[in-house]
Design a protein around this motif. Structure first.
Motif, mmCIF file in Angstrom:
data_model
loop_
_atom_site.group_PDB
_atom_site.id
_atom_site.type_symbol
_atom_site.label_atom_id
_atom_site.label_comp_id
_atom_site.label_asym_id
_atom_site.label_seq_id
_atom_site.Cartn_x
_atom_site.Cartn_y
_atom_site.Cartn_z
ATOM 1 N N GLY A 51 -17.540 15.336 10.070
ATOM 2 C CA GLY A 51 -16.871 14.042 9.996
ATOM 3 C C GLY A 51 -17.330 13.168 8.849
ATOM 4 N N THR A 52 -16.722 12.012 8.774
ATOM 5 C CA THR A 52 -17.010 11.083 7.687
ATOM 6 C C THR A 52 -18.292 10.287 7.915
ATOM 7 O OG1 THR A 52 -15.627 9.407 8.723
ATOM 8 C CG2 THR A 52 -14.570 10.849 7.110
ATOM 9 N N GLN A 53 -18.853 10.370 9.110
ATOM 10 C CA GLN A 53 -20.081 9.628 9.418
ATOM 11 C C GLN A 53 -21.344 10.450 9.194
ATOM 12 O OE1 GLN A 53 -19.950 6.313 10.154
ATOM 13 N NE2 GLN A 53 -17.782 6.612 9.749
ATOM 14 N N GLY A 54 -21.195 11.698 8.716
ATOM 15 C CA GLY A 54 -22.365 12.507 8.404
ATOM 16 C C GLY A 54 -23.019 13.169 9.595
ATOM 17 N N ASN A 55 -22.305 13.281 10.718
ATOM 18 C CA ASN A 55 -22.843 14.041 11.835
ATOM 19 C C ASN A 55 -23.069 15.465 11.333
ATOM 20 O OD1 ASN A 55 -23.625 14.639 14.429
ATOM 21 N ND2 ASN A 55 -21.555 14.882 15.199
ATOM 22 N N ARG A 56 -24.034 16.173 11.881
ATOM 23 C CA ARG A 56 -24.241 17.532 11.399
ATOM 24 C C ARG A 56 -24.461 18.498 12.547
ATOM 25 N NH1 ARG A 56 -29.659 19.420 10.488
ATOM 26 N NH2 ARG A 56 -31.135 17.858 11.139
ATOM 27 N N VAL A 57 -24.195 19.767 12.256
ATOM 28 C CA VAL A 57 -24.381 20.827 13.242
ATOM 29 C C VAL A 57 -25.867 21.151 13.310
ATOM 30 C CG1 VAL A 57 -23.897 23.245 13.786
ATOM 31 C CG2 VAL A 57 -22.078 21.769 12.883
ATOM 32 N N LEU A 58 -26.421 21.104 14.524
ATOM 33 C CA LEU A 58 -27.821 21.459 14.712
ATOM 34 C C LEU A 58 -27.968 22.949 14.979
ATOM 35 C CD1 LEU A 58 -29.020 18.534 16.998
ATOM 36 C CD2 LEU A 58 -29.358 18.801 14.530
ATOM 37 N N SER A 59 -27.043 23.503 15.775
ATOM 38 C CA SER A 59 -27.144 24.919 16.108
ATOM 39 C C SER A 59 -25.846 25.418 16.729
ATOM 40 C CB SER A 59 -28.288 25.164 17.109
ATOM 41 O OG SER A 59 -28.048 24.469 18.313
ATOM 42 N N VAL A 60 -25.716 26.740 16.737
ATOM 43 C CA VAL A 60 -24.656 27.403 17.499
ATOM 44 C C VAL A 60 -25.367 28.053 18.663
ATOM 45 C CG1 VAL A 60 -22.881 29.178 17.495
ATOM 46 C CG2 VAL A 60 -23.269 27.801 15.435
ATOM 47 N N ASP A 61 -24.918 27.752 19.878
ATOM 48 C CA ASP A 61 -25.616 28.192 21.077
ATOM 49 C C ASP A 61 -24.708 29.013 21.975
ATOM 50 O OD1 ASP A 61 -27.955 26.729 20.371
ATOM 51 O OD2 ASP A 61 -27.034 24.911 21.149
ATOM 52 N N LEU A 62 -25.327 29.905 22.746
ATOM 53 C CA LEU A 62 -24.606 30.666 23.747
ATOM 54 C C LEU A 62 -24.283 29.763 24.924
ATOM 55 C CD1 LEU A 62 -26.670 33.981 23.768
ATOM 56 C CD2 LEU A 62 -24.442 33.562 22.698
ATOM 57 N N ALA B 86 -21.107 43.163 17.723
ATOM 58 C CA ALA B 86 -20.246 44.206 18.273
ATOM 59 C C ALA B 86 -19.589 43.771 19.585
ATOM 60 C CB ALA B 86 -21.055 45.486 18.490
ATOM 61 N N ASP B 87 -20.135 42.757 20.239
ATOM 62 C CA ASP B 87 -19.613 42.278 21.522
ATOM 63 C C ASP B 87 -19.064 40.867 21.384
ATOM 64 O OD1 ASP B 87 -20.505 44.582 22.994
ATOM 65 O OD2 ASP B 87 -22.542 43.754 22.921
ATOM 66 N N PRO B 88 -18.127 40.461 22.263
ATOM 67 C CA PRO B 88 -17.657 39.064 22.250
ATOM 68 C C PRO B 88 -18.824 38.119 22.519
ATOM 69 C CG PRO B 88 -16.277 40.429 23.672
ATOM 70 C CD PRO B 88 -17.471 41.256 23.287
ATOM 71 N N GLN B 89 -18.761 36.945 21.945
ATOM 72 C CA GLN B 89 -19.796 35.924 22.134
ATOM 73 C C GLN B 89 -19.136 34.632 22.587
ATOM 74 O OE1 GLN B 89 -23.169 36.585 21.705
ATOM 75 N NE2 GLN B 89 -22.527 38.691 21.276
ATOM 76 N N ARG B 90 -19.648 34.042 23.682
ATOM 77 C CA ARG B 90 -19.150 32.749 24.177
ATOM 78 C C ARG B 90 -20.105 31.692 23.658
ATOM 79 N NH1 ARG B 90 -15.224 30.537 26.507
ATOM 80 N NH2 ARG B 90 -15.399 29.096 28.257
ATOM 81 N N VAL B 91 -19.614 30.821 22.772
ATOM 82 C CA VAL B 91 -20.485 29.896 22.048
ATOM 83 C C VAL B 91 -19.985 28.459 22.087
ATOM 84 C CG1 VAL B 91 -21.327 31.666 20.461
ATOM 85 C CG2 VAL B 91 -19.284 30.370 19.870
ATOM 86 N N THR B 92 -20.898 27.569 21.776
ATOM 87 C CA THR B 92 -20.604 26.158 21.559
ATOM 88 C C THR B 92 -21.464 25.693 20.393
ATOM 89 O OG1 THR B 92 -20.349 23.990 22.605
ATOM 90 C CG2 THR B 92 -22.337 25.240 23.168
ATOM 91 N N VAL B 93 -21.205 24.498 19.921
ATOM 92 C CA VAL B 93 -21.943 23.945 18.782
ATOM 93 C C VAL B 93 -22.665 22.677 19.236
ATOM 94 C CG1 VAL B 93 -21.703 22.970 16.470
ATOM 95 C CG2 VAL B 93 -20.296 24.910 17.138
ATOM 96 N N ALA B 94 -23.928 22.549 18.865
ATOM 97 C CA ALA B 94 -24.708 21.337 19.153
ATOM 98 C C ALA B 94 -24.705 20.463 17.902
ATOM 99 C CB ALA B 94 -26.135 21.699 19.545
ATOM 100 N N ASP C 177 -29.642 28.660 24.911
ATOM 101 C CA ASP C 177 -30.167 29.733 24.079
ATOM 102 C C ASP C 177 -29.372 29.776 22.789
ATOM 103 O OD1 ASP C 177 -32.061 30.607 25.964
ATOM 104 O OD2 ASP C 177 -30.544 31.818 26.998
ATOM 105 N N PRO C 178 -30.043 29.963 21.665
ATOM 106 C CA PRO C 178 -29.315 30.060 20.398
ATOM 107 C C PRO C 178 -28.489 31.341 20.354
ATOM 108 C CG PRO C 178 -31.648 30.479 20.060
ATOM 109 C CD PRO C 178 -31.486 30.061 21.494
ATOM 110 N N ALA C 179 -27.385 31.295 19.633
ATOM 111 C CA ALA C 179 -26.564 32.479 19.433
ATOM 112 C C ALA C 179 -27.360 33.490 18.615
ATOM 113 C CB ALA C 179 -25.273 32.098 18.718
ATOM 114 N N PRO C 180 -27.063 34.778 18.773
ATOM 115 C CA PRO C 180 -27.785 35.788 17.985
ATOM 116 C C PRO C 180 -27.502 35.643 16.492
ATOM 117 C CG PRO C 180 -25.984 36.794 19.231
ATOM 118 C CD PRO C 180 -26.070 35.363 19.660
ATOM 119 N N GLY D 75 -27.104 15.008 27.227
ATOM 120 C CA GLY D 75 -26.535 16.256 27.705
ATOM 121 C C GLY D 75 -25.836 17.017 26.597
ATOM 122 N N ALA D 76 -26.313 16.873 25.397
ATOM 123 C CA ALA D 76 -25.691 17.526 24.254
ATOM 124 C C ALA D 76 -25.695 19.032 24.434
ATOM 125 C CB ALA D 76 -26.461 17.165 22.982
ATOM 126 N N PRO D 77 -24.604 19.685 24.016
ATOM 127 C CA PRO D 77 -24.604 21.138 24.071
ATOM 128 C C PRO D 77 -25.786 21.656 23.270
ATOM 129 C CG PRO D 77 -22.454 20.303 23.425
ATOM 130 C CD PRO D 77 -23.395 19.141 23.448
#
Length: 106
Positions: free
Chosen positions: A90-101, A58-66, A36-39, A29-31
């Motif tokens: 983090g120190t374990q090398g986790n990485r950001v896959l995407s920024v999503d709406l 130009a508009d507010p964006q409601r986002v999360t990170v996967a 949908d990806p952020a613009p 259930g990962a974000p």
């Protein structure tokens, strides 16, 4: 391991790993698993401690990170020109896959 067996093993991993990672994100259930990806006007910068998401729209964006490991983080609203902060890789090398709406109502 013989060269032909080694080659076959590499091929199996190369083709199975993306499907395995995608399946893991869906199961945990990962974000962003079905989000949908952020613009393109929303950008991010990741460090070991923080991930900064900046809204250049130009508009507010409601986002999360996967994240690669499926870490769930709450949605945040970034005002136009604003930046919101999420955990880093983090120190374990986790990485950001995407920024999503975030879905409406989250």
């Amino acid at each position: 391991m013989r060269p032909s067996a080694r080659s076959a093993a590499r091929s199996a991993v190369r083709f199975a790993l993306p499907a395995l990672l995608a399946g893991t994100a869906a199961l945990t259930g990962a974000p962003g698993a079905a989000a949908d990806p952020a613009p393109g006007c929303v950008t991010h910068s990741s460090g070991w401690r923080y991930t900064f998401v900046t809204n250049g729209c130009a508009d507010p964006q409601r986002v999360t990170v996967a994240y690669l490991d499926g870490t769930a983080v709450p949605c945040r609203t970034a005002a136009p020109g604003g930046t919101v902060t999420f955990p880093g890789y983090g120190t374990q090398g986790n990485r950001v896959l995407s920024v999503d709406l975030c879905p409406a109502g989250d």
